[in-house]
Write a protein that holds these residues in place. Structure first.
Motif, PDB file in Angstrom:
ATOM      1  N   ASP A   1       0.803  -1.217   0.000  1.00 27.26           N
ATOM      2  CA  ASP A   1       0.000   0.000   0.000  1.00 27.26           C
ATOM      3  C   ASP A   1       0.841   1.274   0.000  1.00 27.26           C
ATOM      4  OD1 ASP A   1       0.945  -0.442   2.547  1.00 27.26           O
ATOM      5  OD2 ASP A   1      -0.834   0.327   3.549  1.00 27.26           O
ATOM      6  N   ASP A   2       2.144   1.141  -0.169  1.00 29.54           N
ATOM      7  CA  ASP A   2       3.018   2.307  -0.155  1.00 29.54           C
ATOM      8  C   ASP A   2       2.944   2.989  -1.516  1.00 29.54           C
ATOM      9  OD1 ASP A   2       4.846   4.200   0.531  1.00 29.54           O
ATOM     10  OD2 ASP A   2       6.511   2.817   0.916  1.00 29.54           O
ATOM     11  N   GLY A   3       2.174   4.042  -1.585  1.00 29.20           N
ATOM     12  CA  GLY A   3       1.978   4.726  -2.856  1.00 29.20           C
ATOM     13  C   GLY A   3       0.967   5.838  -2.726  1.00 29.20           C
ATOM     14  N   TRP A   4       0.308   6.135  -3.842  1.00 29.00           N
ATOM     15  CA  TRP A   4      -0.542   7.325  -3.938  1.00 29.00           C
ATOM     16  C   TRP A   4      -1.860   6.985  -4.624  1.00 29.00           C
ATOM     17  CZ3 TRP A   4       2.639  10.097  -1.127  1.00 29.00           C
ATOM     18  CH2 TRP A   4       4.010   9.866  -1.247  1.00 29.00           C
ATOM     19  N   LEU A   5      -2.915   7.692  -4.222  1.00 29.08           N
ATOM     20  CA  LEU A   5      -4.202   7.618  -4.911  1.00 29.08           C
ATOM     21  C   LEU A   5      -4.413   8.915  -5.678  1.00 29.08           C
ATOM     22  CD1 LEU A   5      -6.638   6.095  -2.251  1.00 29.08           C
ATOM     23  CD2 LEU A   5      -5.403   4.906  -4.074  1.00 29.08           C
ATOM     24  N   LEU A   6      -4.849   8.799  -6.924  1.00 30.26           N
ATOM     25  CA  LEU A   6      -5.147   9.962  -7.756  1.00 30.26           C
ATOM     26  C   LEU A   6      -6.643  10.005  -8.035  1.00 30.26           C
ATOM     27  CD1 LEU A   6      -2.053   9.627  -8.162  1.00 30.26           C
ATOM     28  CD2 LEU A   6      -2.377  10.386 -10.519  1.00 30.26           C
ATOM     29  N   SER A   7      -7.249  11.168  -7.831  1.00 30.62           N
ATOM     30  CA  SER A   7      -8.687  11.300  -8.071  1.00 30.62           C
ATOM     31  C   SER A   7      -9.011  12.741  -8.452  1.00 30.62           C
ATOM     32  CB  SER A   7      -9.487  10.915  -6.823  1.00 30.62           C
ATOM     33  OG  SER A   7     -10.878  11.108  -7.019  1.00 30.62           O
ATOM     34  N   TYR A   8      -9.888  12.898  -9.455  1.00 32.91           N
ATOM     35  CA  TYR A   8     -10.417  14.217  -9.771  1.00 32.91           C
ATOM     36  C   TYR A   8     -11.463  14.582  -8.729  1.00 32.91           C
ATOM     37  CZ  TYR A   8      -8.251  14.039 -14.410  1.00 32.91           C
ATOM     38  OH  TYR A   8      -7.354  13.983 -15.439  1.00 32.91           O
ATOM     39  N   VAL A   9     -11.413  15.818  -8.245  1.00 29.01           N
ATOM     40  CA  VAL A   9     -12.361  16.263  -7.218  1.00 29.01           C
ATOM     41  C   VAL A   9     -12.964  17.596  -7.644  1.00 29.01           C
ATOM     42  CG1 VAL A   9     -11.068  15.069  -5.412  1.00 29.01           C
ATOM     43  CG2 VAL A   9     -10.604  17.485  -5.857  1.00 29.01           C
ATOM     44  N   PHE A  10     -14.137  17.903  -7.063  1.00 29.30           N
ATOM     45  CA  PHE A  10     -14.856  19.123  -7.441  1.00 29.30           C
ATOM     46  C   PHE A  10     -15.513  19.720  -6.203  1.00 29.30           C
ATOM     47  CE2 PHE A  10     -18.621  21.420  -9.093  1.00 29.30           C
ATOM     48  CZ  PHE A  10     -17.988  22.286  -9.977  1.00 29.30           C
ATOM     49  N   ASP A  11     -15.392  21.032  -6.077  1.00 32.97           N
ATOM     50  CA  ASP A  11     -15.981  21.779  -4.969  1.00 32.97           C
ATOM     51  C   ASP A  11     -17.321  22.344  -5.433  1.00 32.97           C
ATOM     52  OD1 ASP A  11     -16.673  23.422  -2.893  1.00 32.97           O
ATOM     53  OD2 ASP A  11     -14.954  24.784  -3.099  1.00 32.97           O
ATOM     54  N   GLU A  12     -18.419  21.843  -4.869  1.00 31.33           N
ATOM     55  CA  GLU A  12     -19.747  22.245  -5.335  1.00 31.33           C
ATOM     56  C   GLU A  12     -20.189  23.611  -4.811  1.00 31.33           C
ATOM     57  OE1 GLU A  12     -22.793  19.306  -5.286  1.00 31.33           O
ATOM     58  OE2 GLU A  12     -21.795  18.190  -6.891  1.00 31.33           O
ATOM     59  N   SER A  13     -19.313  24.311  -4.087  1.00 31.64           N
ATOM     60  CA  SER A  13     -19.621  25.707  -3.786  1.00 31.64           C
ATOM     61  C   SER A  13     -19.569  26.539  -5.063  1.00 31.64           C
ATOM     62  CB  SER A  13     -18.639  26.267  -2.753  1.00 31.64           C
ATOM     63  OG  SER A  13     -17.327  26.378  -3.299  1.00 31.64           O
ATOM     64  N   GLN A  14     -19.051  25.929  -6.145  1.00 29.94           N
ATOM     65  CA  GLN A  14     -18.999  26.603  -7.446  1.00 29.94           C
ATOM     66  C   GLN A  14     -20.314  26.482  -8.219  1.00 29.94           C
ATOM     67  OE1 GLN A  14     -14.790  26.054  -9.362  1.00 29.94           O
ATOM     68  NE2 GLN A  14     -15.232  24.175  -8.243  1.00 29.94           N
ATOM     69  N   LEU A  15     -21.318  25.850  -7.620  1.00 34.07           N
ATOM     70  CA  LEU A  15     -22.620  25.752  -8.267  1.00 34.07           C
ATOM     71  C   LEU A  15     -23.432  27.016  -8.006  1.00 34.07           C
ATOM     72  CD1 LEU A  15     -23.708  22.073  -7.444  1.00 34.07           C
ATOM     73  CD2 LEU A  15     -22.474  22.932  -9.441  1.00 34.07           C
ATOM     74  N   GLN A  16     -24.241  27.392  -8.970  1.00 34.03           N
ATOM     75  CA  GLN A  16     -25.132  28.538  -8.838  1.00 34.03           C
ATOM     76  C   GLN A  16     -26.397  28.125  -8.093  1.00 34.03           C
ATOM     77  OE1 GLN A  16     -23.923  30.665 -13.068  1.00 34.03           O
ATOM     78  NE2 GLN A  16     -25.571  29.177 -13.059  1.00 34.03           N
ATOM     79  N   ASP A  17     -27.260  29.091  -7.841  1.00 32.75           N
ATOM     80  CA  ASP A  17     -28.497  28.810  -7.105  1.00 32.75           C
ATOM     81  C   ASP A  17     -29.383  27.817  -7.831  1.00 32.75           C
ATOM     82  OD1 ASP A  17     -27.681  30.535  -5.141  1.00 32.75           O
ATOM     83  OD2 ASP A  17     -28.850  32.256  -5.893  1.00 32.75           O
TER      84      ASP A  17
ATOM     85  N   CYS B   1     -23.296  24.783 -12.893  1.00 32.07           N
ATOM     86  CA  CYS B   1     -21.947  25.241 -12.586  1.00 32.07           C
ATOM     87  C   CYS B   1     -21.727  26.674 -13.056  1.00 32.07           C
ATOM     88  CB  CYS B   1     -20.921  24.336 -13.263  1.00 32.07           C
ATOM     89  SG  CYS B   1     -20.835  22.676 -12.563  1.00 32.07           S
ATOM     90  N   GLN B   2     -20.959  27.423 -12.281  1.00 31.74           N
ATOM     91  CA  GLN B   2     -20.534  28.738 -12.718  1.00 31.74           C
ATOM     92  C   GLN B   2     -19.679  28.596 -13.977  1.00 31.74           C
ATOM     93  OE1 GLN B   2     -18.382  30.407  -9.438  1.00 31.74           O
ATOM     94  NE2 GLN B   2     -20.108  30.225  -8.012  1.00 31.74           N
TER      95      GLN B   2
END
Length: 649
Positions: A545-561, A565-566
């Motif tokens: 398990d000695d290594g790294w995890l890669l993942s795309y992430v998104f902050d949904e505070s960037q969503l409009q009312d 997405c903005q």
């Protein structure tokens, strides 16, 4: 269109927010980042595949998370030649399939060319509606072969699901056709790969490959979205699910860079389209299990059969009173398949499979005693429906009380006995943990052998069978110590099928202070969501398990009312310590957002460097109109053609 918000139709959950498609593609561009990028990533590239419909103007249409043209999104990690530093670069490209090219060169087409999976699974879709959608597709395919077309549609795959690397080729996959080769790191499209040859490569000669010859070859070349590559023999193993008997075929393609597989079978040899006997109807099959010696085909009660329409059922239908059947056979001999039966379920992804070996105390000879498999088991097909913003059908069949299960998706352990005493029996079948678990991954070098650790995605506030009108969004990454949990389960067996070795929920695990806890959870910050992760090993690491995890992430505070997405919304690629599961070592700021998609893969520096040569790339046709443009007959035909396209738009 009404301006009254109370009268507006709610947006489709898989066409809005960060599920909404993007149309901007970019070549390799520099990215800013914080933290320290591990040197283990130098020269490699992380790529994610997912559906991104290019024809998306009619937002009131049927739509499903599994629909859409394939779009690849990558972050490459080249070394700066002068400074010796890693300079991450972002790139995204559409996969130039026949369907994509035909769609973008036909401006009148404003909705996807292929019927939505939502239409096929909707129990309220009439025979007339489904027939009309299929007839529209057939007409557009036929039209693509007539004069005035920029691209003939010979294969209907959109290549939007997953990725695999085999024998110098990076391949994008989807169930409705063969794999499509793409280049690294630029993510350009090369051509279709049929197991014998690949379009766009020099000296692309060979036999018919997947599908073989004959009138049904078009269907037989449809390939699982999750082919498996043996890390030792380098063989590529695949299955092909079709609508006609024997319903499933099986293929193995060797690798030119390996002379002989570990078992003596020539890895440069191959066989295609070997029938797998014992399957009685067309099924929706997405994944399978492969150990070093055996293959596991899953015949589950989830049908994908056009003949269902004649039975007054949707094309895709789930039978909760049916049986789940697992066909286990020697890797090179599908005729010797043995079937194991158990309670109805759905499985879209397996995590790993491995052999259990016994040694004869008299002769010292080894034999395969059983085959083990880890899989993400769903207790119903509700995800198939909710991913299309559809309510799951009301179960009319009578399910015995002792077979009723709560709605969940968990990581399950199966042990299929092959020995003379318990042969044909599933010795163990229970969940390792009670928490939701999907999109599994592990260290590539441990695939098909016993792997101590498996990683995956989870949700802390719902299940993967999301409620109607909501989309599945993953806010936790999970690491499970399979070795410890399986041994605990064998020592104190949980209730068969419905039992769990570890009954804790996500929040309880997060509160654990036990450094040796067999389950570790990386919880995303509030409002942030992740995608499937990939493991990258540390060079000369101290443990699996000695290594790294890669993942795309998104902050949904960037969503409009309104939930959209903005315009300037962006995603990030996070690099997480896979051993401790509590540290983000680097955050790469991307120039645009990455829609929540399906499967990603890490391509190593060696993968990038060892790609086969390419003679030509696929490209969009020029703007020049094909044909004798000054001819009266040509103009008349093109007017008729455009009228037909508009009627089918």
């Amino acid at each position: 269109m009404t301006n009254d918000p109370s009268q507006r139709k709610p947006p489709h959950p898989y066409l809005s927010g960060n599920f909404a498609p993007i149309q901007r593609v970019q070549p390799l561009v520099d990215c800013l980042y914080t933290g320290t990028i591990p040197v283990d990533l130098a020269g490699g590239e992380y790529v994610r595949n997912g559906g991104n419909p290019v024809a998306n103007e009619s937002l009131g249409r049927d739509a499903h998370w599994f629909d859409g043209d394939g779009m690849l999104t990558g972050v490459a990690f080249p070394l700066d030649g002068e400074k010796g530093e890693i300079r991450p670069k972002f790139v995204n490209q559409y996969i130039l399939t026949d369907v994509f090219i035909s769609t973008v060169t036909s401006p009148a087409i404003t909705t996807p060319l292929l019927p939505s999976i939502a239409t096929l699974v909707n129990p309220f879709s009439s025979l007339f509606t489904i027939t009309l959608r299929i007839f529209r597709t057939l007409l557009l395919v036929l039209l693509s072969h007539l004069p005035g077309s920029k691209q003939a549609i010979k294969k209907i795959s959109v290549a939007n699901t997953a990725l695999v690397y085999h024998d110098g080729r990076a391949l994008a996959t989807c169930e409705s056709g063969p794999p499509m080769r793409i280049t690294l790191p630029g993510l350009k499209t090369v051509g279709w790969y049929n197991g014998e040859k690949c379009e766009g490569e020099p000296r692309a000669v060979g036999g018919p490959g997947f599908g073989g010859k004959g009138p049904l070859s078009f269907f037989r070349e449809w390939t699982t979205a999750h082919p498996r590559v043996d890390p030792d023999s380098k063989e590529l193993l695949l299955f092909h699910s079709t609508f006609v008997p024997p319903y499933v075929h099986y293929s193995i393609t060797g690798s030119l860079d390996t002379k002989t597989a570990s078992n003596g079978w020539s890895s440069s040899g191959r066989f295609h389209n070997a029938p797998v006997p014992g399957i009685g109807s067309a099924k929706m099959m997405h994944d399978f299990g492969v150990s070093k010696s055996h293959t596991v085909i899953m015949d589950l009660p989830l049908s994908l059969d056009p003949l269902n329409l004649a039975r007054n059922k949707p094309v895709v239908a789930y039978d909760p009173t049916g049986l789940s059947r697992f066909g286990v056979f020697p890797r090179y001999d599908p005729e010797k398949v043995r079937w194991f039966e158990t309670r109805a379920c759905c499985i879209f992804h397996t995590a790993n499979s491995w052999d259990s070996v016994t040694v004869d105390t008299t002769t010292g000879k080894e034999s395969i005693e059983s085959v083990n498999m880890l899989a993400c088991r769903l207790t119903s097909a509700s995800l198939v429906f909710s991913a299309g913003a559809l309510a799951a059908p009301v179960v009319t069949e009578v399910v015995p009380d002792d077979e009723r299960e709560e709605e969940q998706c968990r990581l399950y352990y199966y042990n299929f006995c092959l020995g003379s005493h318990d042969g044909g029996k599933i010795r163990h079948q229970w969940a390792l943990s009670a928490i939701p678990f999907e999109f599994p991954s592990l260290r590539d070098s441990r695939s098909m052998s016993f792997a101590k650790y498996v990683y995956g995605c989870s949700v802390s506030d719902s299940s993967f069978g999301a409620a109607l009108g909501r989309a599945v969004k993953m806010n936790a990454l999970v690491k499970m110590d399979v070795e410890v949990l399986v041994e605990q389960g064998k020592a104190e067996p949980p209730t068969v099928i419905s039992g769990c070795v570890d009954r804790r929920e996500v929040d309880e695990i997060l509160q654990s202070q036990n450094a040796d806890d067999p389950i570790k959870v990386f919880k995303m910050p509030e409002g942030w969501y992740a995608q499937e992760c990939s493991f990258v090993a540390r060079q000369n690491g101290s443990s699996e398990d000695d290594g790294w995890l890669l993942s795309y992430v998104f902050d949904e505070s960037q969503l409009q009312d309104d939930g959209e997405c903005q315009p300037g919304a962006r995603s990030e690629l996070w690099i997480i310590n896979a051993k401790s599961m509590d540290e983000v070592v680097a955050k790469i700021r991307l120039p645009q957002r990455v829609p929540y998609g399906l499967h990603g893969k890490w391509f190593s520096k060696q993968d990038v460097q060892n790609q086969r040569p390419v003679a030509r790339l696929r490209s969009l046709p020029s703007e020049e109109e094909a044909g004798p443009t000054s001819s009266f007959l040509w103009h008349a035909w093109m007017a008729v053609r455009r009228a037909v396209e508009l009627s089918l738009a």
